[in-house]
Scaffold this motif. Structure first.
Motif, PDB file in Angstrom:
ATOM      1  N   ALA A 156       0.825  -1.206   0.000  1.00  0.00           N
ATOM      2  CA  ALA A 156       0.000   0.000   0.000  1.00  0.00           C
ATOM      3  C   ALA A 156       0.862   1.259   0.000  1.00  0.00           C
ATOM      4  CB  ALA A 156      -0.927  -0.002   1.209  1.00  0.00           C
ATOM      5  N   ALA A 157       2.039   1.197   0.595  1.00  0.00           N
ATOM      6  CA  ALA A 157       2.925   2.355   0.659  1.00  0.00           C
ATOM      7  C   ALA A 157       3.710   2.545  -0.636  1.00  0.00           C
ATOM      8  CB  ALA A 157       3.880   2.207   1.836  1.00  0.00           C
ATOM      9  N   GLY A 158       3.486   1.678  -1.616  1.00  0.00           N
ATOM     10  CA  GLY A 158       4.166   1.811  -2.907  1.00  0.00           C
ATOM     11  C   GLY A 158       5.581   1.261  -2.913  1.00  0.00           C
ATOM     12  N   ALA A 159       5.878   0.325  -2.029  1.00  0.00           N
ATOM     13  CA  ALA A 159       7.214  -0.266  -1.970  1.00  0.00           C
ATOM     14  C   ALA A 159       7.542  -0.934  -3.299  1.00  0.00           C
ATOM     15  CB  ALA A 159       7.288  -1.278  -0.829  1.00  0.00           C
ATOM     16  N   ARG A 160       8.773  -0.839  -3.707  1.00  0.00           N
ATOM     17  CA  ARG A 160       9.246  -1.445  -4.948  1.00  0.00           C
ATOM     18  C   ARG A 160       9.900  -2.779  -4.605  1.00  0.00           C
ATOM     19  NH1 ARG A 160      14.107   0.465  -7.796  1.00  0.00           N
ATOM     20  NH2 ARG A 160      14.056  -0.720  -9.707  1.00  0.00           N
ATOM     21  N   PHE A 161       9.469  -3.845  -5.232  1.00  0.00           N
ATOM     22  CA  PHE A 161       9.991  -5.169  -4.949  1.00  0.00           C
ATOM     23  C   PHE A 161      10.988  -5.574  -6.027  1.00  0.00           C
ATOM     24  CE2 PHE A 161       5.849  -4.967  -2.970  1.00  0.00           C
ATOM     25  CZ  PHE A 161       6.137  -5.392  -1.684  1.00  0.00           C
ATOM     26  N   THR A 162      12.170  -5.997  -5.589  1.00  0.00           N
ATOM     27  CA  THR A 162      13.203  -6.464  -6.504  1.00  0.00           C
ATOM     28  C   THR A 162      13.816  -7.735  -5.927  1.00  0.00           C
ATOM     29  OG1 THR A 162      14.938  -5.167  -5.448  1.00  0.00           O
ATOM     30  CG2 THR A 162      13.768  -4.126  -7.285  1.00  0.00           C
ATOM     31  N   ALA A 163      14.559  -8.434  -6.771  1.00  0.00           N
ATOM     32  CA  ALA A 163      15.272  -9.628  -6.342  1.00  0.00           C
ATOM     33  C   ALA A 163      16.536  -9.762  -7.171  1.00  0.00           C
ATOM     34  CB  ALA A 163      14.403 -10.867  -6.518  1.00  0.00           C
ATOM     35  N   ALA A 164      17.470 -10.539  -6.669  1.00  0.00           N
ATOM     36  CA  ALA A 164      18.689 -10.835  -7.420  1.00  0.00           C
ATOM     37  C   ALA A 164      18.439 -12.042  -8.320  1.00  0.00           C
ATOM     38  CB  ALA A 164      19.836 -11.129  -6.469  1.00  0.00           C
ATOM     39  N   LEU A 165      19.117 -12.070  -9.452  1.00  0.00           N
ATOM     40  CA  LEU A 165      19.025 -13.197 -10.386  1.00  0.00           C
ATOM     41  C   LEU A 165      20.434 -13.699 -10.642  1.00  0.00           C
ATOM     42  CD1 LEU A 165      17.472 -14.935 -12.511  1.00  0.00           C
ATOM     43  CD2 LEU A 165      17.990 -13.109 -14.142  1.00  0.00           C
ATOM     44  N   THR A 166      20.660 -14.998 -10.393  1.00  0.00           N
ATOM     45  CA  THR A 166      21.941 -15.622 -10.689  1.00  0.00           C
ATOM     46  C   THR A 166      21.715 -16.699 -11.740  1.00  0.00           C
ATOM     47  OG1 THR A 166      22.752 -15.222  -8.447  1.00  0.00           O
ATOM     48  CG2 THR A 166      23.883 -16.915  -9.725  1.00  0.00           C
ATOM     49  N   VAL A 167      22.514 -16.661 -12.799  1.00  0.00           N
ATOM     50  CA  VAL A 167      22.371 -17.623 -13.899  1.00  0.00           C
ATOM     51  C   VAL A 167      23.724 -18.297 -14.119  1.00  0.00           C
ATOM     52  CG1 VAL A 167      21.715 -17.963 -16.306  1.00  0.00           C
ATOM     53  CG2 VAL A 167      20.655 -16.123 -14.983  1.00  0.00           C
ATOM     54  N   GLU A 168      23.717 -19.626 -14.098  1.00  0.00           N
ATOM     55  CA  GLU A 168      24.912 -20.410 -14.391  1.00  0.00           C
ATOM     56  C   GLU A 168      24.588 -21.378 -15.514  1.00  0.00           C
ATOM     57  OE1 GLU A 168      26.225 -22.389 -10.877  1.00  0.00           O
ATOM     58  OE2 GLU A 168      26.377 -20.528  -9.726  1.00  0.00           O
ATOM     59  N   SER A 169      25.593 -21.744 -16.290  1.00  0.00           N
ATOM     60  CA  SER A 169      25.389 -22.748 -17.341  1.00  0.00           C
ATOM     61  C   SER A 169      26.613 -23.645 -17.408  1.00  0.00           C
ATOM     62  CB  SER A 169      25.147 -22.070 -18.700  1.00  0.00           C
ATOM     63  OG  SER A 169      26.325 -21.409 -19.141  1.00  0.00           O
ATOM     64  N   ARG A 170      26.390 -24.822 -17.909  1.00  0.00           N
ATOM     65  CA  ARG A 170      27.484 -25.750 -18.166  1.00  0.00           C
ATOM     66  C   ARG A 170      27.388 -26.182 -19.605  1.00  0.00           C
ATOM     67  NH1 ARG A 170      25.229 -27.519 -13.499  1.00  0.00           N
ATOM     68  NH2 ARG A 170      26.303 -26.807 -11.664  1.00  0.00           N
TER      69      ARG A 170
END
Length: 75
Positions: free
Chosen positions: A21-35
């Protein structure tokens, strides 16, 4: 490539309704690995780097992540 590839997604509980309700912005980290390493990483159609890769702040919501490496199928 044998056709089976693991995909790991860590989820977090949503914040309380007061933060929304307070307009908080939600974010997250993204980690990508490949073989093997060195695959091009695309987020929502835009190239953001090569594996291994960590992006510290991605906006909450639905996104498309694509990996490309010559000689391998798209993922």
């Amino acid at each position: 490539m044998d056709g089976s590839q693991p995909v790991v997604v860590d989820l977090e509980r949503p914040r309380p309704a007061a933060a929304i309700a307070a307009g908080a912005r939600f974010t997250a980290a993204l980690t990508v690995e490949s073989r093997p390493q060195g695959a091009a990483v695309f987020l929502d159609g835009r190239r953001i780097g090569t594996t291994p890769l960590t992006v510290s702040s991605i906006e909450a919501g639905s996104h498309v992540v694509r990996l490309e490496l010559d000689g391998y199928r798209l993922w």
